[in-house]
Design an enzyme around this catalytic site. Structure first.
Site, PDB file in Angstrom:
ATOM      1  N   PHE A   6       1.273   5.171   0.732  1.00 60.62           N
ATOM      2  CA  PHE A   6       0.737   6.256   1.543  1.00 60.62           C
ATOM      3  C   PHE A   6       1.425   7.564   1.142  1.00 60.62           C
ATOM      4  CE2 PHE A   6       0.121   2.420   3.918  1.00 60.62           C
ATOM      5  CZ  PHE A   6      -1.035   2.586   4.656  1.00 60.62           C
ATOM      6  N   THR A  10       0.852  -1.192   0.000  1.00 58.05           N
ATOM      7  CA  THR A  10       0.000   0.000   0.000  1.00 58.05           C
ATOM      8  C   THR A  10       0.888   1.241   0.000  1.00 58.05           C
ATOM      9  OG1 THR A  10      -1.802  -1.101   1.166  1.00 58.05           O
ATOM     10  CG2 THR A  10      -1.779   1.300   1.218  1.00 58.05           C
TER      11      THR A  10
END
Length: 426
Positions: A290, A288
């Protein structure tokens, strides 16, 4: 002539509350016999002023602090100060409940270099966003927020210094909500961090997988574990929750023995859950991305790899405009790492009249683009100047260092690209 009353006079009482209203100062003219005229009146005022000035050594932050009781009128016939403790006027319990005045520290800017940063993230303790915040800013004071927009507002209102929010996942794709919030708010991207995601299936202690009828987690986590859950033979209902750690907290708090949660191993430890299966993500390379947000942008540099994020829109018909925009980067050998389109909120539909076909309806889009170049480079500046000629709206979301940390599932504590190497600019 006017005779001043002896003793405490309510009309001459003056109050000087401190910051926490810890005391009340009440002053009166005592022992004054007769004020004969203007000269005598000025003399009495001068005596009273000298007594007030004598309390300067007992003041705190400009407020008069409690001092020793003044001499009695028999010891000094002039004007005195009678200090009355606040406890005689307000009960101690009531004084604690009084609203405290706003201090300058409540509106202070970001801490100086070396101080602890306040970093907002969406979720509860144990969420992957908390882990990303710790990777981006080691030793930070992580502030949990129940919604993505609350994290944006926390930075804008000086409650937090930074925000760390997810924007895309290698399996689940883009998190569109945060792209919309980037356009709505005026925060700047100052860095990025890529976090390997390691999902665990957890339930209350003693619960077996055969007893499960429901699995709760964030929609992205459910999508990232879909095939694994099916391969495990679990005939369970998938139920979306606000965040992964929040799902684990909910199951533990409500004692749901027929429900499991998908979250991190840290969430299992925090909320007393038992891990039934470890590493249930469909792809071991689940990552992921960010972004770190701040109130002010950082100064772009050229001594390390940088990435720049922009958003633009055009009001011309056809795809030629988008081709020209992308060509502005291709001609200058600037690599694009991402392009995302989102419907225009204020102009969702465009009507096009055609004499032969009739009225056609087209969606209006905002385009988000990430490219590998720093705004300090002339080629990036020239590319944006050319893009501005073709677009009706152009905004730079940020120019920031790229995350160059190795993609290993076990390494999550190494600091990534962030502006923590220099004093915070907010």
């Amino acid at each position: 002539m006017i005779k001043a009353p002896v003793g405490q006079n309510p009309r001459l009482a003056c109050h000087a509350p401190g910051r926490s209203s810890s005391s009340v100062v009440r002053c009166s003219l005592q022992g004054a016999a007769v004020v004969g005229g203007r000269a005598d009146w000025q003399s009495s005022c001068a005596v009273l002023s000298s007594k007030v000035a004598a309390l300067g050594a007992h003041s705190i932050n400009g407020h008069v602090a409690p001092a020793q009781p003044a001499p009695s009128p028999t010891q000094n016939g002039g004007a005195v100060l009678d200090l009355v403790p606040v406890s005689s006027i307000i009960d101690a319990g009531d004084a604690k409940n009084l609203p405290q005045p706003l201090r300058i520290s409540d509106l202070s800017p970001a801490p100086m270099h070396g101080s602890q940063l306040r970093v907002a993230y969406q979720g509860v303790p144990g969420a992957y966003s908390e882990k990303a915040a710790g990777k981006a800013y080691p030793g930070c004071d992580a502030i949990p927020c129940d919604q993505f927009e609350v994290a944006f507002q926390a930075v804008e209102l000086w409650i937090a210094d930074r925000a760390v929010l997810p924007v895309e996942n290698s399996l689940g794709g883009s998190i569109h909500r945060n792209y919309d919030l980037l356009l709505r708010h005026r925060l700047h991207i100052v860095g990025e961090v890529q976090l390997p995601v390691h999902h665990c299936l957890m339930a209350l202690p003693g619960v077996r997988k055969e007893c499960l009828t429901r699995v709760m987690s964030h929609p992205q986590a459910l999508a990232q574990c879909e095939h694994t859950l099916t391969a495990m033979g679990l005939n369970v209902v998938r139920e979306a929750f606000d965040d992964t750690a929040g799902a684990a907290e909910y199951v533990a708090a409500n004692g749901l023995r027929d429900t499991a949660a998908i979250a991190s191993s840290r969430a299992a430890e925090l909320y007393g859950m038992e891990v039934l299966a470890d590493g249930i993500q469909d792809d071991s390379g689940n990552v992921t991305r960010f972004v770190m947000l701040a109130r002010e942008p950082i100064v772009p540099r050229t001594d390390r790899p940088f990435k720049t994020s922009i958003v633009f829109a055009h009001d011309r018909e056809g795809t030629s405009v988008l081709f020209k925009v992308l060509s502005a980067f291709a001609f200058r050998d600037i690599s694009l790492t991402k392009i995302e389109s989102r419907p225009h909120r204020h102009r969702p539909i465009r009507l096009v009249d055609d004499a032969n076909v009739g009225t056609a309806k087209h969606f209006e889009y905002m385009f988000y683009v990430d490219f590998q170049a720093s705004l300090a480079e002339p080629r990036a500046q020239n590319a944006l100047a050319e893009v501005q000629e073709y677009t009706s709206f152009l905004r730079v979301l940020g120019s920031y260092p790229m995350d160059m940390t190795p993609m290993t599932a076990g390494s999550s504590s190494t600091i990534s690209s962030s502006d923590s190497s220099s004093p915070p600019s907010s």
